[in-house]
Enzyme design. Structure first.
Site, short mmCIF file in Angstrom:
data_model
loop_
_atom_site.label_atom_id
_atom_site.label_comp_id
_atom_site.label_asym_id
_atom_site.label_seq_id
_atom_site.Cartn_x
_atom_site.Cartn_y
_atom_site.Cartn_z
N ASP A 52 52.21 -16.45 -37.31
CA ASP A 52 53.07 -15.19 -38.19
C ASP A 52 53.76 -14.19 -37.19
O ASP A 52 53.99 -13.09 -37.75
CB ASP A 52 52.73 -14.64 -38.85
N GLU A 53 54.06 -14.72 -35.61
CA GLU A 53 54.57 -13.39 -34.10
C GLU A 53 55.87 -13.52 -35.03
O GLU A 53 56.71 -12.91 -34.16
CB GLU A 53 54.17 -14.50 -33.27
N GLY A 107 60.37 -18.35 -35.44
CA GLY A 107 61.01 -19.16 -35.93
C GLY A 107 62.18 -18.16 -35.92
O GLY A 107 63.61 -18.27 -35.41
N LYS A 108 62.54 -16.68 -36.32
CA LYS A 108 63.70 -16.15 -35.89
C LYS A 108 64.04 -15.99 -34.24
O LYS A 108 65.27 -16.64 -33.91
CB LYS A 108 63.21 -14.88 -36.53
N HIS A 128 57.79 -21.21 -41.92
CA HIS A 128 58.92 -19.45 -40.22
C HIS A 128 60.30 -19.17 -41.42
O HIS A 128 60.85 -19.82 -42.14
CB HIS A 128 59.53 -20.39 -39.72
N THR A 136 53.72 -17.28 -45.40
CA THR A 136 54.76 -17.56 -45.69
C THR A 136 54.41 -18.92 -46.36
O THR A 136 55.17 -19.26 -47.39
CB THR A 136 55.84 -18.10 -44.75
N SER A 146 50.56 -19.33 -47.97
CA SER A 146 50.09 -19.52 -48.63
C SER A 146 50.68 -18.56 -49.42
O SER A 146 49.58 -18.74 -50.39
CB SER A 146 48.65 -19.56 -47.91
N ARG A 185 49.25 -15.37 -49.59
CA ARG A 185 47.68 -14.78 -49.06
C ARG A 185 47.88 -13.88 -48.68
O ARG A 185 49.35 -13.74 -47.39
CB ARG A 185 46.52 -15.88 -48.31
N SER A 213 62.50 -7.72 -31.59
CA SER A 213 63.10 -7.96 -32.44
C SER A 213 63.14 -6.90 -33.15
O SER A 213 61.77 -6.27 -33.25
CB SER A 213 62.47 -9.09 -33.40
N SER A 242 64.00 -6.07 -36.78
CA SER A 242 63.86 -6.54 -38.12
C SER A 242 64.34 -7.97 -37.82
O SER A 242 64.45 -9.01 -37.36
CB SER A 242 65.32 -5.81 -38.10
#
Length: 425
Positions: A13-14, A17-18, A41, A297, A299, A301, A411, A413
């Site tokens: 979750d870092e 993808g972006k 992602h 993204t 789960s 959770r 990054s 945003s």
């Protein structure tokens, strides 16, 4: 720098993808090399939000080739569903711009059943999996009983592979008084999707080697993060694949030198159970969760949140041979008066400058912090270094010193274009 590997250096979750999407503007090919649809992602393009699970992030850029390597555990139904959902949004995915390795092991409903069954049996000791069947699929791959994408082409071979698979799974199900699965059910499940999925089947390793010889620029897109690695992570609270950069070779079939980029958040998050030395179960953690919109993204959770852990990231840098860092979600820290970075651990009177392998020790580590003044200024959407507050620059410099690798990009945003280049790669 024709080949680049991009990996996460925390617990996933870092924001990989972006970053893959951003860098793929100047690449020709993007390859997923491990994990499955347990990865999530998120990419924002022209205010449209895209959430990808299996597809490489370059699929959103016309003219790029996306490849799913042999190291990926492939849920064929999930892949076709993801392709069709993108087509509704005007993204064209076809067998010319998407290629899937013929060696990918397939995730079937029987794998999801097994994962849920064993999570339930673990009771209070659950790993906290996504119940996508990833782990059981990899188990079958290592156990040499997996059904691979190439097996779908030959009815006789498929029948044989299904028999082998069911001999194992039904023995377990019988032992646990669980209903056995009939061969016809598995064959029907596979046949429903065979024609669609086989159109993407390719000898990916060969295509990648040919593309490299042509001088094409290739990005290898990692999923999850270093401390979810099956060997190097916070075992047993890990994923079922290797997430470090060296897996790019094994999981794609392309052996070549690559420039390795690590992606980290400006703080730390984790989904599910497991050790988390800098976790903040207080107002700080609540603020990071709320401002950072920290929901999984895949789960959905709540992610656990805490301060940046330079010990973990430095260790991840060494495990993957990282040359460059991309720092994401700095804007989430805008409102904090003081920001902390973990620089070491204490346990039972001993100091640690690394994460010990023992699970019993990991859960008892006391973090040692260095404090930095906050910048108390809105940085969301900024695109030039000249507009950044001085205290934010000092925070970045502090991170670089502690992890031993330069930060080249930040990054500000979720949007594709909100990136600041601090240094050239």
């Amino acid at each position: 720098m024709n080949n680049i590997v991009i990996v996460g250096l925390q617990w996933g979750d870092e924001g990989k993808g972006k970053i893959v999407d951003y860098l793929s503007e100047n690449a020709d090919v993007v390859v997923r090399f491990q994990g499955g649809n347990n990865a999530g992602h998120t990419i924002v393009v022209d205010d449209e939000v895209y959430k990808l699970n299996l597809l490489p992030s370059a699929v959103l850029r016309p003219g790029k080739i996306s490849i799913i390597g042999n190291g990926v555990a492939l849920d064929p139904h999930a892949l076709i569903s993801e392709i069709e959902s993108l087509k509704v949004k005007g993204v064209d995915v076809n067998y010319n711009n998407l290629m899937v390795s013929e060696s990918c092991p397939l995730i079937l409903s029987i794998h999801k059943d097994k994962e849920k069954l064993f999570e339930d049996l673990n009771g209070n000791h659950k790993i906290g999996t996504t119940n996508k069947g990833i782990g059981p699929c990899y188990e079958d791959k290592v156990g040499r009983r997996a059904i691979r994408l190439c097996d779908l082409e030959n009815a006789d071979e498929l029948n044989k592979r299904v028999d082998i698979l069911l001999n194992y799974h039904n023995a377990i199900r019988k032992g646990l008084n669980y209903q056995v699965v009939k061969k016809e059910e598995i064959l029907k499940e596979i046949q429903e999707i065979s024609e669609k999925i086989l159109s993407y089947k390719k000898p990916v390793w060969k295509i990648l080697n040919d593309l490299m010889k042509e001088g094409k620029k290739i990005i290898f897109e990692g999923a999850q993060g270093a401390f979810l690695d099956i060997d190097h992570g916070t075992y047993p609270f890990v994923t079922s694949s290797n997430t470090v950069a060296s897996q790019a070779i094994t999981g794609s079939g392309l052996s070549s030198n690559a420039y390795i980029i690590g992606v980290v958040k400006a703080y730390t998050t984790r989904v599910g159970n497991g050790p988390f030395p800098t976790e903040q179960k207080n107002e700080v953690g609540d603020s990071l969760f709320t401002i950072g919109k920290e929901l999984g993204t895949v789960s959905n959770r709540r992610r656990r949140c805490g301060w940046f852990d330079a010990v973990l990231v430095r260790q991840a840098v060494q495990l993957s041979g990282v040359s460059s860092i991309v720092l994401t979600k700095l804007d989430v820290l805008n409102s904090f008066d003081t920001i902390k970075i973990c620089t070491g651990y204490k346990y039972s009177g001993k100091m640690y400058d690394y994460l010990p392998a023992s699970h019993s020790i990991q859960g008892e580590l006391e973090p040692i912090y260095e404090e930095f003044p906050g910048w108390k200024e809105n940085t969301q959407g900024k695109r030039s270094i000249e507009t950044l507050p001085i205290n934010l620059i000092k925070y970045i410099e502090g991170l670089e010193k502690l992890i031993g690798v330069p930060i080249h990009l930040i990054s500000t945003s979720p949007k594709r274009e909100d990136v600041i280049k601090l240094k050239d790669f």
